[in-house]
Design an enzyme around this catalytic site. Structure first.
Site, PDB file in Angstrom:
ATOM      1  N   LYS A  15       0.877  -1.144  -0.251  1.00  0.00           N
ATOM      2  CA  LYS A  15       0.031   0.168   0.021  1.00  0.00           C
ATOM      3  C   LYS A  15       0.620   1.182  -0.180  1.00  0.00           C
ATOM      4  CE  LYS A  15      -3.852   1.953   2.711  1.00  0.00           C
ATOM      5  NZ  LYS A  15      -4.761   1.544   3.856  1.00  0.00           N
ATOM      6  N   SER A  57      -9.576   1.667   2.876  1.00  0.00           N
ATOM      7  CA  SER A  57      -8.689   2.237   2.118  1.00  0.00           C
ATOM      8  C   SER A  57      -7.798   1.483   1.443  1.00  0.00           C
ATOM      9  CB  SER A  57      -8.160   3.433   2.972  1.00  0.00           C
ATOM     10  OG  SER A  57      -7.201   2.686   3.881  1.00  0.00           O
ATOM     11  N   SER A  98      -9.905  -0.988   7.032  1.00  0.00           N
ATOM     12  CA  SER A  98      -9.346  -0.571   5.630  1.00  0.00           C
ATOM     13  C   SER A  98      -8.383  -1.808   5.107  1.00  0.00           C
ATOM     14  CB  SER A  98      -8.391   0.502   5.864  1.00  0.00           C
ATOM     15  OG  SER A  98      -8.999   1.755   5.777  1.00  0.00           O
TER      16      SER A  98
END
Lengths: 460, 91
Positions: free
Chosen positions: A72, A147, A171
């Site tokens: 990420k 996210s 997330s």
């Protein structure tokens, strides 16, 4: 191919790391333009590393030899851009490796790129990225969740077998559920946060997203452990009892007004566990319904402090025509997107002298009650099951009301507030034939038990 | 609870966030709806809790640690003179 099989074959010499990486890079080139899951692919770097791994002696290439892993875009990989999907850090280069990256590299993994996300990990749909939304690989008109939406989409599309995400209120689990893959939020403290860009330090946790439970288990075993650079990290306790028979708790008081496909899928999961000899028992989580509002107060408060460091002076977005230092701060911080500004404002409000008692301090107390609920319930049962999300993936642009978006994390926030581990596995479909997830929450450092329980329902 | 424009402006100033009139108009409604929602937690009786747990984050030793790759930190400065960060005038 599973990560575990790639590592075996690369170690034995049956396949070279270069072959794996070449195939991976071809797949990314083919699929990523329509998904926008990767913000950057480290092509040259990945090829170079694959060649290095291929020169190592057989069976000494590491537990993740040749495994392509995406990270990420809020996890630092030295010398590479880490933008947090924000204009603020669009050109920021990481000066060091996050502990998780160091550990992956040590075990022969190849970091192939950085994945798109909601800006600074704030969001549940990936629509908050400054670099465009990620598309759900199962339906390009729908969001992948957030996210860590880019990580979930990268895995679900088969571009990579493993991606790291971070989970502050859901997330990892919510996008994993929306994309039909496996994701775990480990116990708070079990994986070092060193090198993870802080959003809300008391809840942030890195974890793996994979296509299957076995790979997830393998990657978590590599990245977890105490780290002197993260004072909240802890070692896994030794000699944990290996359970064979499980009792699972169902918090009916929390799971009210479930929509039909979600309720039906959850009911089926209970029946499946029963058919495998698992005991089911009702448990009470009376304060879990307050977890989402608590999360929003506490994480916004922490974010307003954590993101104060982004002033565009030492690094990051910088406007040249500011008239003085104060003006520099204001102009540079205009690089934040609307959701980030909203949360900084909410956090500053919650911490202000006029409101901190009613908001920040009260939320801390309610958080403690949520934690106590879990501790009490987990004395009666081995783990607690619930749907991962109230619904499946929605269409891009479909949900405009911010409260509706915030409620996407209704079932995932409690585990972050309590600090307990929680895994999601695909289970059932919604009315649009999009995947739903089953969430299993366990006691502190009971990840191995969660994997065991999840395996009972894998592929059903 | 209602947040008024004056309060929003003050909070934004404290947070060093510059808002356009359009952003202010949108945010005031959004913040009000979020605040009304999160206010739910005030219904919870927390009187049995004597204090907020302070042991959540253990304290590390208060001693300096040298960061090896300081050249990368200096290289990231947006404006510098030699190895010093250059900023606009403070006053």
């Amino acid at each position: 191919m599973k990560a575990i099989d790639i590592a075996k074959k690369v170690n034995s010499g049956e396949v070279s790391a270069l072959e794996i990486i070449t195939e991976t890079l071809t797949g990314i080139k083919e699929k990523n333009p329509s998904l926008n899951a990767f913000l950057e692919v480290f092509e040259e770097d990945a090829i170079k590393r694959a060649k290095e791994i291929d020169t190592l002696p057989q069976n000494q290439k590491g537990k993740l030899a040749g495994v392509p892993i995406a990270i990420k875009d809020n996890i630092l990989y030295e010398g590479h851009v880490c933008s947090c999907a924000s204009k603020m850090l669009a050109n920021y280069k990481a000066p060091y490796n996050a502990t998780v990256v160091q550990k992956l590299l040590k075990e022969g993994a190849i970091i192939v790129g950085r994945t798109n996300m909601d800006e600074f990990a704030m969001g549940s749909s990936n629509e908050n990225s400054a670099f465009g939304p990620v598309k759900n690989p199962l339906d390009l008109a729908r969001v992948p969740g957030g996210s860590s939406g880019g990580s979930a989409a990268a895995v679900a599309s088969g571009m990579v077998p493993v991606a790291l995400g971070s989970d502050t209120g859901g997330s990892i689990r919510q996008p994993a559920s929306f994309c039909g893959v496996v994701g775990i939020k480990p116990t708070y403290g079990s994986v070092s946060r060193y090198g993870l860009t802080a959003f809300a330090s008391s809840a942030d946790q890195i974890g793996p997203i994979t296509n299957n439970i076995e790979d997830n288990e393998l990657v978590l075993s590599v990245i977890s452990g105490e780290d002197k650079n993260d004072s909240t990290s802890k070692p896994y306790p030794k000699n944990k009892e290996e359970k064979q028979n499980f009792t699972l708790g169902v918090p009916n008081d929390f799971l009210v007004n479930l929509e039909l496909p979600t309720a039906e899928a959850f009911k089926q999961s209970i029946e499946l566990f029963k058919s495998k000899g698992v005991q089911i028992k009702e448990v009470a989580l009376p304060h879990a319904k307050f977890a989402a509002p608590c999360y929003h107060i506490l994480t916004a408060s922490e974010a307003s402090s954590n993101l104060a460091r982004f002033d565009g002076l030492r690094y990051g977005y910088n406007v040249k025509d500011a008239k003085d230092l104060e003006d520099t701060y204001l102009k540079n911080r205009s690089a934040f997107g609307p959701e980030v500004k909203r949360r900084i404002i909410l956090g500053t409000f919650s911490l202000s002298s006029a409101h901190s008692g009613d908001f920040y301090l009260q939320a801390q107390k309610v958080r403690e009650l949520i934690k106590q609920d879990f501790q009490k319930a987990l004395k009666e049962v081995d783990a607690i099951i619930m749907p991962t999300t109230p619904n499946g993936a929605f269409k891009i642009g479909e949900v405009e009301n911010i409260l509706t978006l915030y409620l996407a994390d209704l079932f995932t926030c409690p585990a972050n507030m309590a600090g307990v581990p929680a895994i999601t596995i695909p289970f059932g479909k919604d009315k649009n034939n999009m995947p739903l997830g089953l969430q299993i929450c366990g006691n502190y450092f009971d990840e191995n038990l969660l994997y065991k329980i999840a395996k009972l329902a894998e592929g059903e | 609870m209602e947040t008024n424009l004056q309060e929003l402006k003050q909070i934004a100033k404290l947070a060093k966030i510059e808002l356009s009139a359009q952003e202010e108009e949108k945010l005031i409604k959004q913040i009000a709806s979020v605040v009304n929602w999160v206010e739910e937690i005030q219904k919870v009786n927390t009187s049995a809790l004597t204090c907020v747990p302070a042991d959540f984050t253990p304290k590390r030793a208060d001693s300096p640690v040298h960061f090896e790759n300081d050249a990368a930190l200096v290289a990231a400065f947006n404006d510098k003179r030699d190895s010093l960060l250059k900023v606009k005038k403070v006053l």
